[in-house]
Motif scaffolding. Structure first.
Motif, PDB file in Angstrom:
ATOM      1  N   UNK A 183      26.554 -38.943 -22.952  1.00  0.00           N
ATOM      2  CA  UNK A 183      26.955 -39.965 -21.988  1.00  0.00           C
ATOM      3  C   UNK A 183      25.744 -40.718 -21.454  1.00  0.00           C
ATOM      4  N   UNK A 184      25.941 -41.990 -21.141  1.00  0.00           N
ATOM      5  CA  UNK A 184      24.994 -42.707 -20.311  1.00  0.00           C
ATOM      6  C   UNK A 184      25.285 -42.301 -18.874  1.00  0.00           C
ATOM      7  N   UNK A 185      24.306 -41.722 -18.192  1.00  0.00           N
ATOM      8  CA  UNK A 185      24.517 -41.120 -16.877  1.00  0.00           C
ATOM      9  C   UNK A 185      23.786 -41.937 -15.814  1.00  0.00           C
ATOM     10  N   UNK A 186      24.513 -42.326 -14.768  1.00  0.00           N
ATOM     11  CA  UNK A 186      23.929 -43.082 -13.662  1.00  0.00           C
ATOM     12  C   UNK A 186      24.216 -42.365 -12.355  1.00  0.00           C
ATOM     13  N   UNK A 196      28.713 -26.643   7.921  1.00  0.00           N
ATOM     14  CA  UNK A 196      29.234 -25.298   7.744  1.00  0.00           C
ATOM     15  C   UNK A 196      29.104 -24.741   6.343  1.00  0.00           C
ATOM     16  N   UNK A 197      28.886 -25.608   5.341  1.00  0.00           N
ATOM     17  CA  UNK A 197      28.811 -25.119   3.967  1.00  0.00           C
ATOM     18  C   UNK A 197      27.420 -25.248   3.360  1.00  0.00           C
ATOM     19  N   UNK A 198      26.635 -26.214   3.843  1.00  0.00           N
ATOM     20  CA  UNK A 198      25.318 -26.430   3.267  1.00  0.00           C
ATOM     21  C   UNK A 198      25.336 -27.229   1.991  1.00  0.00           C
ATOM     22  N   UNK A 199      26.541 -27.591   1.505  1.00  0.00           N
ATOM     23  CA  UNK A 199      26.656 -28.362   0.271  1.00  0.00           C
ATOM     24  C   UNK A 199      26.376 -29.840   0.515  1.00  0.00           C
ATOM     25  N   UNK A 200      25.787 -30.459  -0.487  1.00  0.00           N
ATOM     26  CA  UNK A 200      25.644 -31.910  -0.502  1.00  0.00           C
ATOM     27  C   UNK A 200      26.243 -32.416  -1.816  1.00  0.00           C
ATOM     28  N   UNK A 201      27.124 -33.398  -1.732  1.00  0.00           N
ATOM     29  CA  UNK A 201      27.758 -33.938  -2.927  1.00  0.00           C
ATOM     30  C   UNK A 201      26.885 -35.013  -3.568  1.00  0.00           C
ATOM     31  N   UNK A 202      26.928 -35.066  -4.880  1.00  0.00           N
ATOM     32  CA  UNK A 202      26.294 -36.140  -5.636  1.00  0.00           C
ATOM     33  C   UNK A 202      27.356 -36.795  -6.508  1.00  0.00           C
ATOM     34  N   UNK A 203      27.273 -38.105  -6.628  1.00  0.00           N
ATOM     35  CA  UNK A 203      28.266 -38.877  -7.377  1.00  0.00           C
ATOM     36  C   UNK A 203      27.585 -39.523  -8.576  1.00  0.00           C
ATOM     37  N   UNK A 204      28.237 -39.400  -9.736  1.00  0.00           N
ATOM     38  CA  UNK A 204      27.666 -39.870 -10.998  1.00  0.00           C
ATOM     39  C   UNK A 204      28.678 -40.733 -11.742  1.00  0.00           C
ATOM     40  N   UNK A 205      28.210 -41.841 -12.283  1.00  0.00           N
ATOM     41  CA  UNK A 205      29.011 -42.654 -13.202  1.00  0.00           C
ATOM     42  C   UNK A 205      28.579 -42.330 -14.628  1.00  0.00           C
ATOM     43  N   UNK A 206      29.554 -42.273 -15.527  1.00  0.00           N
ATOM     44  CA  UNK A 206      29.241 -41.919 -16.913  1.00  0.00           C
ATOM     45  C   UNK A 206      29.980 -42.833 -17.870  1.00  0.00           C
ATOM     46  N   UNK A 207      29.313 -43.133 -18.979  1.00  0.00           N
ATOM     47  CA  UNK A 207      29.915 -43.902 -20.067  1.00  0.00           C
ATOM     48  C   UNK A 207      29.657 -43.136 -21.360  1.00  0.00           C
ATOM     49  N   UNK A 208      30.714 -42.885 -22.100  1.00  0.00           N
ATOM     50  CA  UNK A 208      30.572 -42.123 -23.358  1.00  0.00           C
ATOM     51  C   UNK A 208      29.751 -42.930 -24.346  1.00  0.00           C
ATOM     52  N   UNK A 209      28.704 -42.281 -24.858  1.00  0.00           N
ATOM     53  CA  UNK A 209      27.878 -42.933 -25.864  1.00  0.00           C
ATOM     54  C   UNK A 209      28.647 -43.095 -27.171  1.00  0.00           C
TER      55      UNK A 209
END
Length: 213
Positions: A183-186, A196-209
């Protein structure tokens, strides 16, 4: 892993379920360029309201979920006629333009994915232990045709917080390592740490190569 997941649904321990549509989906999906009518694959979908949002925005949805309880709760909480049928080894439930395939994602094959041209992952990658994530990323790539677009939301724990799972912490380097071969990953954004959880979300866009990209 599968037994643990099924037990959590049977016992109602589903704190991972969001009672509203994910804001990252609302913000970023329209920017991906997936045309109206594009069918969206949602692996390990649970009873996510994100599927209804996609359907309301002219996307047929195919969700795959191991827990029968999740499928039944999704249709019970919705409106409209329910139809049921089978395509071995899956039991399929349709309500409106959302199809829920109850079974193992790794048993879903390319012949069954013929109309899929987009995907959305908010809960699949982070539900899988490290040894299974590589298999997941490869299998997803086999189901998605060249130029198809998708949105992936990962979670990362705060430094020093080893924690357990699911959900599992998946760092940015691992996301790239898993998906960039196919995938092309952005990287689109990092959210604020969840209280309360310590989690941080990350968001990624993908295009199938592939040749069509």
């Amino acid at each position: 892993m599968a037994l643990n997941w099924l037990e959590r649904w049977r016992e109602g321990r589903i704190g991972f379920h969001r009672p509203q549509v994910h804001p990252a989906l609302i913000e970023h999906w329209p920017l991906l360029g997936a045309k109206p009518g594009t069918k969206v694959l949602v692996p390990l979908c649970g009873k996510s309201l994100d599927m209804r949002w996609l359907a309301q925005h002219d996307h047929p949805v195919l969700g795959i979920e191991l827990a029968e309880e999740a499928v039944e709760q999704f249709v019970a909480e919705g409106t409209g006629e329910i139809s049921r049928y089978r395509q071995e080894p899956f039991a399929i439930c349709r309500q409106g333009s959302v199809e829920l395939w109850c079974g193992d994602f790794f048993h879903f094959h390319i012949e069954q994915a013929a109309e899929i041209d987009a995907f959305y992952d908010r809960a699949a990658l982070i539900a899988l232990p490290p040894a299974t994530r590589q298999r997941y990323a490869f299998h997803l790539a086999q189901l998605i045709p060249p130029s198809a677009r998708g949105l992936v939301i990962s979670l990362m724990r705060a430094p020093g917080d080893e924690g357990g799972g699911p959900p599992f912490s998946v760092c940015a380097d691992e996301v790239r390592e898993l998906f960039e071969p196919n995938f092309l990953v952005t990287h689109l954004e990092d959210g604020e740490p969840e209280e309360g959880s310590g989690f941080r979300e990350s968001v990624w866009a993908m295009v199938r190569r592939g040749p069509a990209v």
